[in-house]
Design an enzyme around this catalytic site. Structure first.
Site, PDB file in Angstrom:
ATOM      1  CG  ASN A   7      -1.934   1.457   1.169  1.00 34.07           C
ATOM      2  OD1 ASN A   7      -1.623   1.812   0.035  1.00 34.07           O
ATOM      3  ND2 ASN A   7      -2.934   1.716   2.240  1.00 34.07           N
ATOM      4  NE  ARG A  91      -6.393   1.614  -0.083  1.00 32.51           N
ATOM      5  CZ  ARG A  91      -6.647   2.766   0.787  1.00 32.51           C
ATOM      6  NH1 ARG A  91      -5.034   2.686   1.281  1.00 32.51           N
ATOM      7  NH2 ARG A  91      -7.299   3.595   0.603  1.00 32.51           N
ATOM      8  NE  ARG A 241     -10.781  12.754   3.950  1.00 31.37           N
ATOM      9  CZ  ARG A 241     -11.564  10.875   4.321  1.00 31.37           C
ATOM     10  NH1 ARG A 241     -11.702  10.301   4.181  1.00 31.37           N
ATOM     11  NH2 ARG A 241      -9.140  10.201   3.802  1.00 31.37           N
TER      12      ARG A 241
END
Ligand code: AMP
Length: 398
Positions: A7, A91, A241
């Site tokens: 990843n 990924r 977020r």
């Protein structure tokens, strides 16, 4: 068959080496500060010592070489040579509409991943760098791309279409994509196994709640709706977020504070969510403790989050028609009994009820439903790396 799973971020690279004959992790680790100075933590699972030191990592190729050196070294290694690594799984965050499944990486596939850069300008370039670095260091070993978005490509157009002029979809592919697909897919399969039924026969709502959070409605093993959107900022309020927001709020704040769009997006991505509401932390452990001590803004942040999750689960019950189970996963879902309880308490209308004793469990795969619950509730620790390794094994063995 040994599979290396990677990843790659812009300055970091996480890895795990799996022995897929028995799905065990031989070693795992993390390269950090790539291109800055460099640090490698490598943890072998065969009793050899952990390597945890600053080393120069000027680019991703050097980082991959350092990982291979550690995996094959006499002192820290778990295999004797690079030839014992049979395939590599990567990924990749965004596969756009090109990829509904994991795929063997070819020149054509690389081009399609590059074409998705405008959709994920922060993530896809780093994923591409990781793939190119591997090709340089490991050569002809088969490499497979596993996309965060692929699982959600089964969504119907009514779930992925935004109510803006359709030319933005036709010309720019502006639509809901959804993320965390490997996690939603993994926990869906595990939930079906816990229900003792084929995945095709069950409807499940999966709640991936970590630093980033998303919910997915899964009908017969296929994603039919999900809360993240064109980007991961949409849906639930998260660590930092904002989640869903009336877009006019942006215009209002930008005019009031004289912000340009980049400054506004930074506020909404990095300074909002439960951090923005609480004013103190994005970490649910801190918020839990602060709320217990009477911090009203921490308590409000938790209320906003759990209410938003419960409302979305309610909406997805409508999308599915019938719900067999809801699943809690990722950092918060696996660890926070109080968040699970607060969500379940708001879902009584659907027949969700959890057993307080069973809900005390942390980080284990367990059924936490109360005896009279009409809808099962499970904690299922996610395992995205295992999904990558399984897909890579399957595709590389063809
Ligand atoms: P993830 O992104 O899945 O690694 O999740 C990370 C987040 O999980 C952290 O930011 C915390 O908010 C949350 N978390 C981890 N452990 C706990 C815990 N014991 N209680 C509550 N939240 C936790």
């Amino acid at each position: 068959m040994n599979i290396l799973v990677i990843n790659a971020g812009s300055s970091s690279l996480k890895y795990q080496l799996f022995d897929m004959d028995n799905e065990t992790v031989l070693a795992k680790g993390l390269c950090e500060r790539i291109g800055i100075d460099g640090h490698l933590k490598h943890t072998p699972n065969n009793g050899k010592p952990v390597f945890n030191e600053d080393i120069a990592l000027p680019d991703h190729a050097v980082a991959i070489q350092a990982v291979i050196d550690k995996l094959t070294s006499a002192e820290y290694g778990v295999v004797s040579a690079m030839s014992e690594i049979d395939a590599v799984g990567h990924r990749v965050v965004h596969g756009g509409e090109h990829f509904a499944q994991s795929t063997l990486i070819t020149d054509e596939v690389m081009k399609a991943i590059e074409d998705c850069i405008p959709l994920a300008p922060l993530h896809n370039p780093a994923n591409i760098t990781g793939i190119e670095a591997c090709t340089k260091v490991i050569g002809n070993v088969p490499q497979v791309a596993v996309f965060d978005t692929a699982f959600h490509q089964s969504m119907p157009s009514k779930a992925y279409t935004y109510a803006v002029p359709h030319k933005y979809y036709d010309e720019y592919k502006v639509r809901r994509y959804g993320f965390h697909g490997t996690s939603h897919r993994y926990v869906t399969d595990r939930a079906a196994a816990l229900l003792g039924k084929p995945v095709e026969d069950v409807n499940i709502i999966t709640c991936h709640m970590g630093n980033g959070s998303s919910i997915c409605a899964v009908k017969g093993g296929k994603s039919v709706d999900t809360s993240m959107g064109f980007t991961p900022i949409a849906g639930l309020p998260m660590g930092t977020r904002c989640g869903d927001l009336d877009v006019s709020v942006m215009e209002f704040i930008m005019k009031k504070d004289g912000l340009d769009i980049d400054a506004m997006m930074k506020v909404l991505n990095k300074e909002s969510g439960v951090l923005g509401i609480s004013g103190t932390s994005s970490d649910f452990r801190d918020l839990d403790m602060a709320a217990e001590k009477g911090d009203k803004r921490a308590a409000l942040a938790l209320d906003v989050f759990t209410y938003s999750v419960a409302k979305t689960v309610g909406a997805y019950a409508v999308a599915l028609g019938k719900v067999d189970a809801i699943v809690f996963t990722a950092g918060i879902g696996e660890n926070s009994a109080s968040v699970r309880k607060a969500i379940a308490d708001q879902l009584g209308v659907l027949g969700v009820a959890i057993d307080d004793e069973k809900n005390k469990v942390r980080g284990e795969e367990v059924d936490i439903s109360a005896a009279d619950a009409k809808v099962k509730a499970f904690i299922i620790p996610t395992n995205e790396e295992l999904v990558l390794a399984r897909d890579t094994k399957e595709i590389a063995s063809k």
